[in-house]
Design an enzyme around this catalytic site. Structure first.
Site, PDB file in Angstrom:
ATOM      1  CG  ASP A 121      -2.265   0.630   0.985  1.00 16.24           C
ATOM      2  OD1 ASP A 121      -2.290   1.871   0.908  1.00 16.24           O
ATOM      3  OD2 ASP A 121      -3.273  -0.080   0.863  1.00 16.24           O
ATOM      4  CG  HIS A 149      -5.324   3.678   1.331  1.00 14.94           C
ATOM      5  ND1 HIS A 149      -4.977   2.412   0.914  1.00 14.94           N
ATOM      6  CD2 HIS A 149      -6.651   3.804   1.085  1.00 14.94           C
ATOM      7  CE1 HIS A 149      -6.047   1.798   0.435  1.00 14.94           C
ATOM      8  NE2 HIS A 149      -7.081   2.621   0.518  1.00 14.94           N
TER       9      HIS A 149
END
Length: 462
Positions: free
Chosen positions: A208, A240
């Protein structure tokens, strides 16, 4: 390869005259080349013999980690473990490879344009812990669909906090209390709170935007972090990744309740494959997958992707990579995508979750309904939703100084499944690769909803 890009984008055409060296929208101008296993072990000689390419292999670097600063003038980077090369070369050389790929025994199985991929985040609901919710999301203007959905969610929680004993019915008629004073609704509904397992001894890779490595809830944990974004450290400058890692592997006793993490004893492998702006490339994703396999991670969680069109098939290269990962004992779990606007429009599962060998995760809310944004299994050639998990109003960790935040998206559903996969892997040492995917599907709670939207059902902890 010379190419034009939009400002702030990792690739894509800016329009203008027709030129063969200008990438189509959503691509980077580079290519992915899938090699036969034996050809990969030979160092990708086909790339040199056919197109005269200069090849740098992961085998040339310590621990198989490519240093982007030392790639030099190489035309191709060979990910030897996966048998995939990321090629940056003029069109005439790609043409030579394409012609060779059509010949029997060339060593080249497939060639695809490299895509731009993004963090699949729908929007933030609140930066505040429950039940102190603002009326609506902080990142969208009033009048938008997202604002109305956020307003609805905030009102639901405000009512719950006032009446206390109110219970909201799921689609099966089972009552689910939305009391998050101790545990998030996601952990309660998936039975994580009743599980005796913690993910001990299991390695979970989350690919990510990286991780806030100094977040107070993770101090003392075993964390291995690696960046695959040139010029950026693994430290999360977006948020995130920290949120997804929090759901999958967060602390059993966070500094502020409720508990939001599932596999609180798992070993965390934080791979930064998306930039601090939330975007990346297929090549970076593949490097992260190879890194996770080399480190014997049982689970890879990917809350990222790119939309696909109706009737569009899956990536043959990512499918072969996922199949090779399963053979190595590693499952890849990915977000189905957030492009739907239900009930009026349902978008197909996005890339790379639409690959048959990758577990695609859809999102449901606390009432047991499919999230309005969650993509569906529409494309017949791959692209099914395999399982569903909590993906609305999900509370988890966020980089300092905020520390915690609520988000919605299939991105938030995916780490629920990844964390529970770690619990299953701990519970059953034989549950690896395809066997692990089978257990997750077989133990899912059936929902009164179309399998197009929720697959085998709602993920459950062992």
């Amino acid at each position: 390869m010379p190419k034009r890009t939009r400002e702030g984008d990792d690739g894509g055409s800016s329009g203008g005259e027709d030129r063969s060296d200008v990438p189509i929208p959503g691509t980077t101008g580079r290519y992915l080349v899938l090699l036969r296993s034996e050809e990969s072990k030979a160092g990708g000689k086909a790339l040199t013999n056919i197109a005269g390419m200069r090849v740098t292999s992961t085998a040339d670097f310590a621990e198989g980690m490519i240093d982007p600063e030392k790639v030099g003038d190489a035309d191709a980077i060979l990910l030897q473990e996966l048998g995939v090369a990321v090629v940056n070369t003029p069109p005439d050389q790609i043409q030579s490879l394409s012609l060779a790929a059509a010949e029997e025994g060339s060593g080249i199985l497939a060639i695809e344009a490299e895509r731009v991929v993004y963090a699949l985040q729908d929007h933030a609901i609140s930066d505040l812990p429950p039940p102190m919710l603002r009326h609506g999301p902080v990142e969208h203007s009033p009048g938008s669909l997202e604002y109305l959905l956020g307003y609805r969610d905030a009102i639901n929680h405000l009512v719950t906090s006032i009446v206390g004993d109110t219970q909201m019915e799921t689609s099966q008629g089972a009552a689910l209390a939305l009391d998050e004073s101790q545990y998030t609704w996601g952990l309660q509904s998936t039975k994580v709170t009743a599980s005796q397992y913690s993910g001990r001894g299991i390695r979970v890779a989350v690919l990510d935007t990286g991780m806030d490595l100094q977040h107070p809830d993770f101090l003392g944990r075993r964390i291995v972090a690696q960046s695959f974004i040139k010029g950026e450290e693994a430290q999360d400058g977006h948020g995130h990744g920290t949120h997804c890692i929090g759901t999958a592997c967060g602390s059993r006793q966070p500094s502020t309740l409720p508990r939001y993490g599932i596999a609180h004893n798992a070993e965390i492998y934080a791979g930064k494959v998306l930039s601090n702006q939330g975007s990346g490339r297929d090549g970076g994703i593949l490097q992260g997958i190879e890194w996770a396999i080399r480190n014997r991670c049982a689970v890879i969680s990917m809350s990222l992707g790119a939309p696909v069109g109706t009737g569009q098939t899956f990536s043959r290269i990512f499918e072969r990579v996922a199949s090779r990962a399963l053979a190595a004992g590693t499952v890849i779990i990915a977000a189905a995508g957030n492009e739907s606007e239900r009930p009026g429009f349902i978008a197909p599962v996005g890339h790379p979750a639409n690959c048959p060998s990758i577990m695609a995760v859809g999102a449901v809310d606390a009432q047991g309904q499919v999230a309005s944004f969650s993509c569906g299994g529409l494309n017949p050639d791959g692209g099914q939703v395999d399982i569903a998990a909590p993906g609305v109003d999900v509370y988890s960790s966020w980089p300092r100084p905020t520390l915690y935040r609520r988000l919605r998206g299939t991105s938030m559903a995916t780490p629920h499944v990844a964390g529970i996969a770690a619990l299953v892997a701990e519970a059953d040492p034989d549950a690896r690769g395809r066997a692990l995917l089978q257990v997750l599907a077989q133990t899912a709670r059936r929902l009164g909803l179309p399998s197009r939207d929720v697959g085998a059902g709602f993920v459950q902890a062992p």
